[in-house]
Motif scaffolding. Structure first.
Motif, PDB file in Angstrom:
ATOM      1  N   ASP A 169     -88.880 -15.050  98.343  1.00  0.00           N
ATOM      2  CA  ASP A 169     -88.605 -13.589  98.054  1.00  0.00           C
ATOM      3  C   ASP A 169     -87.472 -13.537  96.761  1.00  0.00           C
ATOM      4  OD1 ASP A 169     -90.091 -12.402 100.466  1.00  0.00           O
ATOM      5  OD2 ASP A 169     -88.154 -12.154 101.723  1.00  0.00           O
ATOM      6  N   GLY A 170     -87.795 -13.860  96.165  1.00  0.00           N
ATOM      7  CA  GLY A 170     -87.412 -14.184  94.666  1.00  0.00           C
ATOM      8  C   GLY A 170     -86.112 -15.004  94.759  1.00  0.00           C
ATOM      9  N   ARG A 171     -85.321 -15.440  95.801  1.00  0.00           N
ATOM     10  CA  ARG A 171     -84.993 -16.346  96.140  1.00  0.00           C
ATOM     11  C   ARG A 171     -84.576 -18.282  96.365  1.00  0.00           C
ATOM     12  NH1 ARG A 171     -79.498 -16.606 100.265  1.00  0.00           N
ATOM     13  NH2 ARG A 171     -79.122 -18.445 100.332  1.00  0.00           N
ATOM     14  N   ARG A 172     -84.280 -19.133  95.062  1.00  0.00           N
ATOM     15  CA  ARG A 172     -84.491 -20.607  95.302  1.00  0.00           C
ATOM     16  C   ARG A 172     -83.570 -21.163  96.308  1.00  0.00           C
ATOM     17  NH1 ARG A 172     -83.064 -25.903  93.091  1.00  0.00           N
ATOM     18  NH2 ARG A 172     -85.397 -26.324  92.540  1.00  0.00           N
ATOM     19  N   TYR A 173     -83.960 -21.241  98.172  1.00  0.00           N
ATOM     20  CA  TYR A 173     -83.563 -22.668  98.801  1.00  0.00           C
ATOM     21  C   TYR A 173     -83.380 -23.709  98.406  1.00  0.00           C
ATOM     22  CZ  TYR A 173     -83.819 -18.256 100.900  1.00  0.00           C
ATOM     23  OH  TYR A 173     -83.693 -16.449 101.762  1.00  0.00           O
TER      24      TYR A 173
ATOM     25  N   PRO B 181     -77.901 -23.083 102.963  1.00  0.00           N
ATOM     26  CA  PRO B 181     -78.609 -24.188 101.860  1.00  0.00           C
ATOM     27  C   PRO B 181     -77.087 -24.154 100.447  1.00  0.00           C
ATOM     28  CG  PRO B 181     -79.706 -22.542 102.190  1.00  0.00           C
ATOM     29  CD  PRO B 181     -78.646 -22.367 102.762  1.00  0.00           C
ATOM     30  N   VAL B 182     -77.097 -25.007  99.905  1.00  0.00           N
ATOM     31  CA  VAL B 182     -75.799 -25.305  98.627  1.00  0.00           C
ATOM     32  C   VAL B 182     -75.641 -24.631  97.940  1.00  0.00           C
ATOM     33  CG1 VAL B 182     -74.879 -26.351  96.954  1.00  0.00           C
ATOM     34  CG2 VAL B 182     -74.942 -27.488  99.199  1.00  0.00           C
ATOM     35  N   THR B 183     -75.299 -23.771  96.913  1.00  0.00           N
ATOM     36  CA  THR B 183     -75.542 -22.366  96.294  1.00  0.00           C
ATOM     37  C   THR B 183     -75.794 -22.921  94.824  1.00  0.00           C
ATOM     38  OG1 THR B 183     -73.757 -21.129  96.547  1.00  0.00           O
ATOM     39  CG2 THR B 183     -75.952 -20.810  97.471  1.00  0.00           C
ATOM     40  N   ASP B 184     -74.706 -23.769  94.705  1.00  0.00           N
ATOM     41  CA  ASP B 184     -74.216 -24.335  93.206  1.00  0.00           C
ATOM     42  C   ASP B 184     -74.700 -25.451  93.337  1.00  0.00           C
ATOM     43  OD1 ASP B 184     -73.058 -24.317  90.397  1.00  0.00           O
ATOM     44  OD2 ASP B 184     -71.044 -24.753  91.219  1.00  0.00           O
ATOM     45  N   ALA B 185     -74.994 -25.921  93.587  1.00  0.00           N
ATOM     46  CA  ALA B 185     -75.749 -28.195  93.615  1.00  0.00           C
ATOM     47  C   ALA B 185     -76.246 -28.238  92.459  1.00  0.00           C
ATOM     48  CB  ALA B 185     -77.115 -27.973  94.478  1.00  0.00           C
ATOM     49  N   ALA B 186     -74.874 -29.664  91.868  1.00  0.00           N
ATOM     50  CA  ALA B 186     -76.060 -29.581  90.502  1.00  0.00           C
ATOM     51  C   ALA B 186     -77.086 -30.618  90.800  1.00  0.00           C
ATOM     52  CB  ALA B 186     -74.908 -31.624  90.746  1.00  0.00           C
ATOM     53  N   ALA B 187     -77.706 -30.425  89.382  1.00  0.00           N
ATOM     54  CA  ALA B 187     -79.038 -31.258  89.320  1.00  0.00           C
ATOM     55  C   ALA B 187     -79.246 -32.264  89.881  1.00  0.00           C
ATOM     56  CB  ALA B 187     -79.187 -30.810  87.611  1.00  0.00           C
ATOM     57  N   ALA B 188     -78.585 -33.397  89.452  1.00  0.00           N
ATOM     58  CA  ALA B 188     -78.517 -34.061  90.259  1.00  0.00           C
ATOM     59  C   ALA B 188     -76.854 -34.824  90.249  1.00  0.00           C
ATOM     60  CB  ALA B 188     -79.280 -34.912  89.130  1.00  0.00           C
ATOM     61  N   VAL B 189     -77.113 -35.933  91.258  1.00  0.00           N
ATOM     62  CA  VAL B 189     -75.602 -36.575  91.334  1.00  0.00           C
ATOM     63  C   VAL B 189     -75.536 -37.711  91.462  1.00  0.00           C
ATOM     64  CG1 VAL B 189     -73.282 -36.632  93.223  1.00  0.00           C
ATOM     65  CG2 VAL B 189     -74.298 -35.026  92.924  1.00  0.00           C
ATOM     66  N   THR B 190     -74.989 -39.353  90.629  1.00  0.00           N
ATOM     67  CA  THR B 190     -75.640 -40.258  91.386  1.00  0.00           C
ATOM     68  C   THR B 190     -74.517 -40.920  91.156  1.00  0.00           C
ATOM     69  OG1 THR B 190     -77.458 -40.054  89.171  1.00  0.00           O
ATOM     70  CG2 THR B 190     -76.544 -42.151  89.402  1.00  0.00           C
ATOM     71  N   VAL B 191     -74.053 -41.626  92.450  1.00  0.00           N
ATOM     72  CA  VAL B 191     -73.109 -42.933  92.860  1.00  0.00           C
ATOM     73  C   VAL B 191     -74.003 -44.741  93.428  1.00  0.00           C
ATOM     74  CG1 VAL B 191     -72.491 -43.265  94.989  1.00  0.00           C
ATOM     75  CG2 VAL B 191     -72.594 -41.120  94.424  1.00  0.00           C
TER      76      VAL B 191
ATOM     77  N   ASP C 140     -81.289 -31.554  93.824  1.00  0.00           N
ATOM     78  CA  ASP C 140     -82.004 -30.405  93.812  1.00  0.00           C
ATOM     79  C   ASP C 140     -82.901 -29.875  94.093  1.00  0.00           C
ATOM     80  OD1 ASP C 140     -81.409 -29.096  92.157  1.00  0.00           O
ATOM     81  OD2 ASP C 140     -80.444 -26.803  92.270  1.00  0.00           O
ATOM     82  N   ARG C 141     -83.141 -30.498  92.546  1.00  0.00           N
ATOM     83  CA  ARG C 141     -84.815 -30.343  92.016  1.00  0.00           C
ATOM     84  C   ARG C 141     -85.468 -31.280  93.274  1.00  0.00           C
ATOM     85  NH1 ARG C 141     -87.510 -34.038  89.258  1.00  0.00           N
ATOM     86  NH2 ARG C 141     -86.353 -36.157  88.777  1.00  0.00           N
ATOM     87  N   TRP C 142     -85.632 -32.217  94.082  1.00  0.00           N
ATOM     88  CA  TRP C 142     -86.487 -32.535  94.878  1.00  0.00           C
ATOM     89  C   TRP C 142     -87.019 -32.337  96.236  1.00  0.00           C
ATOM     90  CZ3 TRP C 142     -82.239 -35.434  93.052  1.00  0.00           C
ATOM     91  CH2 TRP C 142     -82.424 -36.186  91.542  1.00  0.00           C
TER      92      TRP C 142
END
Length: 330
Positions: free
Chosen positions: A247-251, A262-272, A239-241
């Motif tokens: 309005d104060g919320r991250r999408y 939008p995914v609210t509990d996304a991992a910082a990174a998922v590698t496969v 979710d960082r890219w």
């Protein structure tokens, strides 16, 4: 995603490098070849091959095949070229296996939330906009006939294969290099990687799996993970890219096709890690949508090689599937 060659894979003798641009990002190839192919000819061949993929699947080019499909009238039978057919077939297979966590028809919802080539305004869309967008999303609406090499436009469906096309680009470059007699190569498109063969010193291509360097620097005890790639691909999603704050919320740009949100509990990174970059790319996206808990459990059941980095109060927390652990370089 940030995945780069590890320090131990410094350029040895006879390792050549080529670079270019494609799909709104960059590509690079490091390769070993006793035949010493003409660098300019090889570069041009790689670029031309990637340009063919872009011409079929870029949502940023109005004349691309995918955009002509998206504009087609309901009931139109659209003939697919080889690349488009292969990618769409795989995308639908991953959609079915992931129970819709991966969906190549997600484009209307992505745009409604302010992302992608056809982004609308930032912030939460009006309810009627969301309802309208959701009626146009659903991979089950597509009728693909792989034998006849065509897909039916059901009406209003907009394909977007950006979550799988970069990986496919890696794979087609690898095939091109093999046909041209390149014995070993590390191919990268937008951070997605595939390595095969051995370098001149007999060692495999080794890459360092990263997420966000600044976050990792603040996470004590988070070990660097090195992979040896020999006929293996690796892709990372997170979710960082692509994200914005309104309005104060991250999408996050990662939209869950199952909820339309939008995914609210996304991992910082998922590698496969997978046998090809197309599948690694698609599964990294699907597992990101599922989230660290559901995604990890699913990956274990499917024997997917996946690594999750999740934010918590102490920084980043890492979880890996047994299949991923088996690939870690000693």
């Amino acid at each position: 995603m940030t995945i780069s060659p590890s320090p131990s894979s410094a350029h040895a003798a006879h390792v050549h490098a080529l670079r270019g641009q494609t799909m709104g990002t960059t590509w690079s190839v490091q390769y070993v070849s006793a035949a010493r192919p003409d660098l300019h000819a090889l570069h041009d061949a790689i670029q031309a091959r990637l340009d063919v993929v872009v011409a079929q699947m870029s949502t940023w080019q109005a004349d691309a095949d995918i955009m002509r499909f998206n504009r087609a009238q309901a009931g139109t039978s659209f003939t697919l070229q080889d690349d488009f057919l292969q990618v769409l077939k795989t995308a639908l297979e991953v959609a079915a296996t992931s129970h819709g966590a991966f969906d190549p028809t997600l484009s209307p919802l992505v745009a409604a939330w302010g992302f992608g080539a056809h982004a609308e305004g930032h912030g939460r869309p009006a309810m009627d906009e969301l309802i309208a967008a959701r009626t146009r999303v659903g991979w089950q609406q597509l009728q693909l006939d792989a034998v006849q090499r065509c897909v039916i436009q059901p009406g209003g469906v907009m394909l977007d294969l950006s979550a799988i096309a970069k990986g496919y680009g890696v794979d087609v470059v690898a095939r091109l290099l093999r046909v041209r007699g390149v014995e070993a190569a590390l191919i990268e498109v937008g951070g997605e990687l595939y390595g095969y063969g051995r370098k001149a010193d007999g060692t495999p291509w080794r890459v360092l799996v990263e997420s966000s360097p600044d976050e990792e620097a603040d996470s004590e005890g988070l070990e660097p993970r090195v992979l040896a790639l020999d006929r293996l691909a690796v892709a990372t999603s997170g979710d960082r890219w692509h994200a914005y704050t309104h309005d104060g919320r991250r999408y996050s740009h990662t939209i869950d096709p199952r909820t339309g949100e939008p995914v609210t509990d996304a991992a910082a990174a998922v590698t496969v890690i997978a046998a090809d970059a197309m599948h690694a790319d698609a599964w990294a996206t699907a597992l990101t949508v599922m989230g660290p808990e559901e995604g990890h459990a699913f990956a274990v059941r499917q024997d997917l090689a996946a690594r999750f980095l999740q934010r918590d109060a102490g920084g980043l927390r890492e979880t890996m599937t047994p299949a991923f652990e088996r690939h870690l370089a000693a």
